[in-house]
Design a protein around this motif. Structure first.
Motif, PDB file in Angstrom:
ATOM      1  N   PRO A 329     -10.133  15.581   2.510  1.00  0.00           N
ATOM      2  CA  PRO A 329     -11.034  15.461   3.890  1.00  0.00           C
ATOM      3  C   PRO A 329     -11.699  14.149   3.781  1.00  0.00           C
ATOM      4  O   PRO A 329     -12.474  13.881   4.611  1.00  0.00           O
ATOM      5  N   LEU A 330     -11.219  13.188   2.964  1.00  0.00           N
ATOM      6  CA  LEU A 330     -11.852  12.073   2.819  1.00  0.00           C
ATOM      7  C   LEU A 330     -11.183  10.830   3.254  1.00  0.00           C
ATOM      8  O   LEU A 330      -9.828  10.954   3.584  1.00  0.00           O
ATOM      9  N   GLU A 331     -11.693   9.671   3.621  1.00  0.00           N
ATOM     10  CA  GLU A 331     -11.025   8.540   4.261  1.00  0.00           C
ATOM     11  C   GLU A 331     -10.610   7.803   3.211  1.00  0.00           C
ATOM     12  O   GLU A 331     -10.814   6.636   2.874  1.00  0.00           O
ATOM     13  N   VAL A 332      -9.715   8.091   2.246  1.00  0.00           N
ATOM     14  CA  VAL A 332      -8.986   7.552   1.041  1.00  0.00           C
ATOM     15  C   VAL A 332      -7.585   7.492   1.299  1.00  0.00           C
ATOM     16  O   VAL A 332      -6.900   8.427   1.579  1.00  0.00           O
ATOM     17  N   SER A 333      -7.133   6.156   0.988  1.00  0.00           N
ATOM     18  CA  SER A 333      -5.534   6.008   1.316  1.00  0.00           C
ATOM     19  C   SER A 333      -4.824   6.028  -0.009  1.00  0.00           C
ATOM     20  O   SER A 333      -5.130   5.193  -0.643  1.00  0.00           O
ATOM     21  N   VAL A 334      -4.006   6.923  -0.317  1.00  0.00           N
ATOM     22  CA  VAL A 334      -3.088   7.023  -1.536  1.00  0.00           C
ATOM     23  C   VAL A 334      -1.825   6.782  -1.291  1.00  0.00           C
ATOM     24  O   VAL A 334      -1.034   7.315  -0.458  1.00  0.00           O
ATOM     25  N   ALA A 335      -1.022   5.961  -2.332  1.00  0.00           N
ATOM     26  CA  ALA A 335       0.394   5.730  -2.194  1.00  0.00           C
ATOM     27  C   ALA A 335       0.934   6.028  -3.464  1.00  0.00           C
ATOM     28  O   ALA A 335       0.335   5.827  -4.441  1.00  0.00           O
ATOM     29  N   LEU A 336       2.369   6.159  -3.188  1.00  0.00           N
ATOM     30  CA  LEU A 336       3.218   6.629  -4.627  1.00  0.00           C
ATOM     31  C   LEU A 336       4.187   5.358  -4.866  1.00  0.00           C
ATOM     32  O   LEU A 336       4.945   5.264  -3.793  1.00  0.00           O
ATOM     33  N   LEU A 337       4.281   4.615  -5.722  1.00  0.00           N
ATOM     34  CA  LEU A 337       5.406   3.470  -6.069  1.00  0.00           C
ATOM     35  C   LEU A 337       5.987   4.061  -7.254  1.00  0.00           C
ATOM     36  O   LEU A 337       5.508   3.883  -8.494  1.00  0.00           O
ATOM     37  N   THR A 338       7.279   4.132  -7.072  1.00  0.00           N
ATOM     38  CA  THR A 338       8.263   4.599  -8.343  1.00  0.00           C
ATOM     39  C   THR A 338       9.628   3.920  -7.971  1.00  0.00           C
ATOM     40  O   THR A 338       9.777   3.335  -6.885  1.00  0.00           O
ATOM     41  N   SER A 339      10.439   3.943  -8.794  1.00  0.00           N
ATOM     42  CA  SER A 339      11.885   3.394  -8.749  1.00  0.00           C
ATOM     43  C   SER A 339      12.470   4.062  -7.539  1.00  0.00           C
ATOM     44  O   SER A 339      13.477   3.358  -7.174  1.00  0.00           O
ATOM     45  N   SER A 340      12.096   5.276  -7.367  1.00  0.00           N
ATOM     46  CA  SER A 340      12.851   5.745  -6.245  1.00  0.00           C
ATOM     47  C   SER A 340      12.328   5.347  -4.994  1.00  0.00           C
ATOM     48  O   SER A 340      12.846   6.054  -3.739  1.00  0.00           O
ATOM     49  N   THR A 341      11.112   4.796  -4.679  1.00  0.00           N
ATOM     50  CA  THR A 341      10.683   4.457  -3.362  1.00  0.00           C
ATOM     51  C   THR A 341      11.596   3.624  -2.657  1.00  0.00           C
ATOM     52  O   THR A 341      12.022   2.591  -3.226  1.00  0.00           O
ATOM     53  N   LYS A 342      11.980   4.020  -1.321  1.00  0.00           N
ATOM     54  CA  LYS A 342      12.832   3.124  -0.558  1.00  0.00           C
ATOM     55  C   LYS A 342      12.300   1.976  -0.287  1.00  0.00           C
ATOM     56  O   LYS A 342      11.060   1.600   0.003  1.00  0.00           O
ATOM     57  N   ALA A 344      12.193  -0.057   2.403  1.00  0.00           N
ATOM     58  CA  ALA A 344      11.394  -0.360   3.440  1.00  0.00           C
ATOM     59  C   ALA A 344       9.688   0.119   3.263  1.00  0.00           C
ATOM     60  O   ALA A 344       8.600  -0.603   3.454  1.00  0.00           O
ATOM     61  N   GLU A 345       9.581   1.413   2.695  1.00  0.00           N
ATOM     62  CA  GLU A 345       8.527   2.046   2.276  1.00  0.00           C
ATOM     63  C   GLU A 345       8.084   1.104   1.153  1.00  0.00           C
ATOM     64  O   GLU A 345       6.703   0.873   1.240  1.00  0.00           O
ATOM     65  N   ARG A 346       8.665   0.632   0.184  1.00  0.00           N
ATOM     66  CA  ARG A 346       8.058  -0.321  -0.790  1.00  0.00           C
ATOM     67  C   ARG A 346       7.659  -1.561  -0.255  1.00  0.00           C
ATOM     68  O   ARG A 346       6.461  -1.819  -0.745  1.00  0.00           O
ATOM     69  N   ARG A 347       8.188  -1.967   0.492  1.00  0.00           N
ATOM     70  CA  ARG A 347       7.796  -3.444   1.307  1.00  0.00           C
ATOM     71  C   ARG A 347       6.355  -3.027   1.805  1.00  0.00           C
ATOM     72  O   ARG A 347       5.460  -3.962   1.711  1.00  0.00           O
ATOM     73  N   ARG A 348       6.225  -2.114   2.443  1.00  0.00           N
ATOM     74  CA  ARG A 348       4.820  -1.433   3.086  1.00  0.00           C
ATOM     75  C   ARG A 348       3.814  -1.492   2.268  1.00  0.00           C
ATOM     76  O   ARG A 348       2.794  -1.926   2.237  1.00  0.00           O
ATOM     77  N   ILE A 349       4.170  -0.605   1.293  1.00  0.00           N
ATOM     78  CA  ILE A 349       3.157  -0.361   0.157  1.00  0.00           C
ATOM     79  C   ILE A 349       2.578  -1.696  -0.436  1.00  0.00           C
ATOM     80  O   ILE A 349       1.450  -1.799  -0.698  1.00  0.00           O
ATOM     81  N   LEU A 350       3.768  -2.621  -0.680  1.00  0.00           N
ATOM     82  CA  LEU A 350       3.525  -3.690  -1.579  1.00  0.00           C
ATOM     83  C   LEU A 350       2.389  -4.823  -0.404  1.00  0.00           C
ATOM     84  O   LEU A 350       1.369  -5.332  -0.846  1.00  0.00           O
ATOM     85  N   ALA A 351       2.625  -4.622   0.594  1.00  0.00           N
ATOM     86  CA  ALA A 351       1.928  -5.454   1.728  1.00  0.00           C
ATOM     87  C   ALA A 351       0.375  -5.074   1.794  1.00  0.00           C
ATOM     88  O   ALA A 351      -0.581  -5.498   1.643  1.00  0.00           O
ATOM     89  N   GLU A 352       0.313  -3.554   2.152  1.00  0.00           N
ATOM     90  CA  GLU A 352      -0.831  -2.964   2.223  1.00  0.00           C
ATOM     91  C   GLU A 352      -1.988  -2.837   0.668  1.00  0.00           C
ATOM     92  O   GLU A 352      -2.943  -2.856   0.783  1.00  0.00           O
ATOM     93  N   LEU A 353      -0.977  -2.799  -0.420  1.00  0.00           N
ATOM     94  CA  LEU A 353      -1.842  -3.253  -1.696  1.00  0.00           C
ATOM     95  C   LEU A 353      -2.554  -4.507  -1.591  1.00  0.00           C
ATOM     96  O   LEU A 353      -3.549  -4.570  -2.112  1.00  0.00           O
ATOM     97  N   ASP A 354      -1.778  -5.554  -1.178  1.00  0.00           N
ATOM     98  CA  ASP A 354      -2.234  -6.991  -1.206  1.00  0.00           C
ATOM     99  C   ASP A 354      -3.371  -7.190  -0.182  1.00  0.00           C
ATOM    100  O   ASP A 354      -4.405  -7.861  -0.637  1.00  0.00           O
ATOM    101  N   SER A 355      -3.288  -6.553   0.878  1.00  0.00           N
ATOM    102  CA  SER A 355      -4.504  -6.645   1.981  1.00  0.00           C
ATOM    103  C   SER A 355      -5.392  -5.565   1.598  1.00  0.00           C
ATOM    104  O   SER A 355      -6.236  -5.910   2.265  1.00  0.00           O
ATOM    105  N   GLY A 356      -5.241  -4.677   0.749  1.00  0.00           N
ATOM    106  CA  GLY A 356      -6.470  -3.728   0.605  1.00  0.00           C
ATOM    107  C   GLY A 356      -6.574  -2.652   1.124  1.00  0.00           C
ATOM    108  O   GLY A 356      -7.515  -1.762   0.966  1.00  0.00           O
ATOM    109  N   GLU A 357      -5.532  -2.373   2.074  1.00  0.00           N
ATOM    110  CA  GLU A 357      -5.302  -1.016   2.735  1.00  0.00           C
ATOM    111  C   GLU A 357      -5.327   0.029   2.102  1.00  0.00           C
ATOM    112  O   GLU A 357      -5.693   1.210   2.194  1.00  0.00           O
ATOM    113  N   ILE A 358      -4.459  -0.119   1.091  1.00  0.00           N
ATOM    114  CA  ILE A 358      -4.322   0.988   0.265  1.00  0.00           C
ATOM    115  C   ILE A 358      -5.406   1.066  -0.863  1.00  0.00           C
ATOM    116  O   ILE A 358      -5.876   0.068  -1.388  1.00  0.00           O
ATOM    117  N   ASP A 359      -6.217   2.292  -1.081  1.00  0.00           N
ATOM    118  CA  ASP A 359      -7.146   2.361  -1.946  1.00  0.00           C
ATOM    119  C   ASP A 359      -6.802   2.921  -3.409  1.00  0.00           C
ATOM    120  O   ASP A 359      -7.255   2.076  -4.257  1.00  0.00           O
TER     121      ASP A 359
END
Ligand code: ADP
Ligand code: MG
Length: 679
Positions: A329-342, A344-359
């Motif tokens: 119910p909350l505005e928290v953005s959670v992501a999962l990063l493992t060696s199976s992360t594809k 494109a997805e990985r690239r997105r996650i890395l960018a969003e971690l860096d920018s602070g979009e992922i909490d």
């Protein structure tokens, strides 16, 4: 100039070859040699017959009743047999393949034999004849040596070196401390380790050296902790109390008292600008995940990021699922990063971690890779922390600007060990399980009863439940582990076919294969899962209510407890069946304790008592410091005293300036230069 720091190849009679052999024992300098203490002593007056355990190695003294008889068998094999009178008992003694000993064994003479005790036959298998005439020799030191150097060579070298340079050994504890605890002076203690006059003197020497080791170690640890937590180094995370309370309100259950307490402890660390460095201990099922979630939410509530690192992909996914549920119910953005992360997805996650979009990021080792950059990392949590090396933990921590760090562990570490191993951490403990859990029922059976257990298991499977079957641990080789597991798997597949499907999980499988099998078991496509100990970590399949552990006596109590924690995770009654036929009393005792308690702390204390610290977690994983003389279990009183002394000393901020402590300043400096501790 002191000779003590000189290399051992400066000693007379030690050429480059011999020096190399001695160095392989970890002895580099003359001082190292003087302080290379025996690891045990052959003590002839040690034990009476009823104290000796079956298969224990002992020294027994007695009178030879009749000349030995030697018989030959096979190729170059012989057996030498005689009987001796030991106190009021007649004991058979056998030496294999040492016929030449016959001349040393004479009727009605006193003899002392070092050998292995066979409790059933009341007989001794001899390994060595010891001298008996001279009382001094009764207590002979035994050193760790290797194939290239003999005991005697080493003893002779230590003796001659002692004569030359022993006098140069200096006291390294301050006089006030030596006086306070009436410690044996350093030089005298070191000498009494090698050449003790009697047991009493040797005991005092050990006491002194154990105290010294513990004390210096504690000083280092506490100093390290003080540095880590020093003011300028951390963030004061002033989380939003209202938001946090509101979040806790949304949880599907009331926190246990213990959970509330540890949340408070952790949150007050977060608020404080000191750098948090805390260990969270809680038995399997005690609800650590929710505590982690609350703390992560606290930092997120004021714009920081949080990371949760776990040792396996399965666990990462599990945590991800739980967090998504809790934060739904909350505005928290959670992501999962493992060696199976594809990619494109990985690239997105890395960018969003860096920018602070992922909490919040949940992941495996993938989190510590170079490319992973955070915007504002405030809290790092590692689950099952003993699975990570110190370096890996450090690397994640270094990704932020001194983030607070929380280590979680389900291995209940007894207090004494926690102090020594984690002396530099604060410790929080969840010592209570959520209410309403049905305790797991544990039974111990003999191997011949397995068939009836399988029949029972079949009935439970009919009722829709699932089962784990854990294969014995074969320490010598992973290949044997696999072979064994495969055999059990084949047997069970046949037994349950065609109604139920059986899966196999072992350490030689790729992680994708393992995950696939786990998924199938979770989805109840497999009803029985045969596994080696790879199953141990945090797996959660509540529908699996049965666990059968084969050759359970091969496992330590702490490990059995971890394994057992895979069942009893739902609302159904769960069972753990230990299959074992232990030979030793200790093995039987272990099985019995398992059936009597499910308290992880009780079990780990017992485990430690019975097995010794070296075996506790398996040496590699433990990251426990190794002491030369002190034994953190047997010498726990000394440890505690040393800890109190160290704490008191450091409480005095000017201790380093005082003349009386200069000796200590120097000892610590030397230690810092030479010790690497923890992993
Ligand atoms: P562990 O400490 O082994 O990681 P988990 O965090 O996985 O334990 O929790 C085990 C189970 O207990 C989960 O299903 C969780 O939702 C539940 N749980 C946690 N805290 C409570 C509580 N206070 N009351 C009831 N159930 C709880
Ligand atoms: Mg957990």
């Amino acid at each position: 100039m002191s000779h003590l720091k000189q290399s051992i190849d400066t000693l007379k009679g030690v050429g480059p070859k011999r020096a190399e052999v001695i160095q392989s024992l970890g002895i580099k300098t003359i001082e190292d040699l003087l302080m290379y203490y025996p690891f045990r002593y052959d003590d002839i007056q040690e034990k009476t017959l009823d104290e000796i355990q079956d298969q224990e190695k002992v020294v027994l003294k007695g009178t030879v009743l009749a000349e030995p008889v030697v018989s030959y068998f096979g190729f170059k094999k012989s057996r030498l047999v005689f009987r001796m009178m030991h106190e009021q008992a007649v004991i058979g003694v056998t030496f294999f393949n040492q016929p030449f000993l016959k001349s040393k064994i004479n009727a009605s003479e006193e003899i002392a034999i070092y050998g292995k005790w066979d409790g059933k036959r009341k007989a001794l298998t001899g390994m060595k004849i010891l001298a008996t005439q001279d009382d001094e020799e009764d207590f002979s030191p035994i050193y760790h040596v290797n194939k290239k150097i003999k005991q005697k060579t080493l003893v002779d070298l230590i003796r001659s070196t002692w004569e030359m340079y022993g006098d140069e050994l200096e006291e390294n504890l301050p006089q006030w401390l030596v006086d306070k605890y009436r410690l044996m002076p350093k030089k005298q203690a070191a000498y009494a380790m090698h050449f003790p006059r009697d047991t009493a003197e040797n005991r005092l020497a050990k006491r002194r050296l154990a105290f010294e080791e513990f004390f210096l170690f504690q000083l280092q640890m506490i100093q390290l902790k003080n540095q880590e937590t020093s003011k300028e180094q951390g963030n004061a995370i002033l989380y939003d109390v209202k938001k946090l309370k509101a979040f806790i309100e949304t949880l599907p259950f009331e926190l246990t008292k213990a959970q509330k307490r540890v949340v408070n402890e952790i949150c007050s660390d977060l608020r404080n600008e000191k750098h948090m460095h805390r260990l969270l201990q809680g038995d399997v099922g005690s609800g650590k995940t929710i505590v982690a979630a609350i703390c992560l939410y606290a930092v997120v509530s004021v714009g920081y990021q949080g990371a949760l690192m776990v040792p396996t992909e399965i666990l990462a996914e599990q945590h991800m699922e739980s967090l998504l549920g809790l934060f739904d119910p909350l505005e928290v953005s959670v992501a999962l990063l493992t060696s199976s992360t594809k990619t494109a997805e990985r690239r997105r996650i890395l960018a969003e971690l860096d920018s602070g979009e992922i909490d919040i990021i949940v992941g495996t080792h993938s989190l510590i890779q170079e490319e992973v950059r955070f915007n504002h990392l405030g809290l790092v949590i590692t689950d099952e922390q003993h699975r990570f090396g110190v370096n890996q933990r450090k690397m994640l921590r270094e990704k932020g600007d001194r983030p607070d760090v929380l280590f979680m562990t389900a291995t209940p570490i007894p207090r004494t060990l926690a102090i020594t191993a984690y002396g530099e951490m604060d410790v929080s403990v969840i010592d209570e399980l959520p209410a309403g859990r049905i305790p797991i029922e544990t039974r111990w059976i003999l191997p011949k009863q397995v068939d009836s257990v399988l029949t029972w298991m079949n009935r439970q499977l009919q009722a829709g439940q699932q089962a784990y079957v854990i294969c014995p641990l074969i320490e010598e080789s992973e290949m044997l582990d696999v072979k064994n597991a495969t055999e059990i798997y084949e047997h069970l597949s046949e037994f349950f076919s065609p109604t139920y499907k059986v899966g196999l999980l072992h350490g030689k499988m790729k992680s994708q294969e393992k995950d696939a099998i786990m998924e199938e078991f979770k989805d109840n496509q497999l009803q029985v899962l045969v596994s080696t100990t790879v199953i141990e970590v945090g797996v959660n399949v509540p529908n699996s209510t049965m666990m059968m552990i084969m050759d359970a006596d091969r496992f330590g109590l702490a490990q059995l407890h971890q394994l057992r924690g895979r069942v009893g995770r739902g609302s159904l009654a769960s069972y753990c069946i230990l299959v074992a036929n232990p030979k030793s009393d200790q093995g039987k005792e272990r099985m019995k304790i398992m059936t009597e308690t499910t308290d992880g702390f009780v079990l780990s204390e017992k485990d430690l008592e019975m097995r010794g610290p070296g075996d506790f977690f398996g040496a590699k994983q433990s990251g426990l410091p190794v002491f030369k003389v002190g034994d953190i279990v047997a010498d726990v009183m000394i440890l505690e005293t040393a800890r109190v002394e160290a704490t008191e000393l450091l409480a005095d901020s000017s201790w380093q300036e005082k003349t009386e402590n200069q000796i200590l300043v120097k000892s610590l400096k030397e230690r810092d230069e030479e010790t690497e501790f923890l992993d």
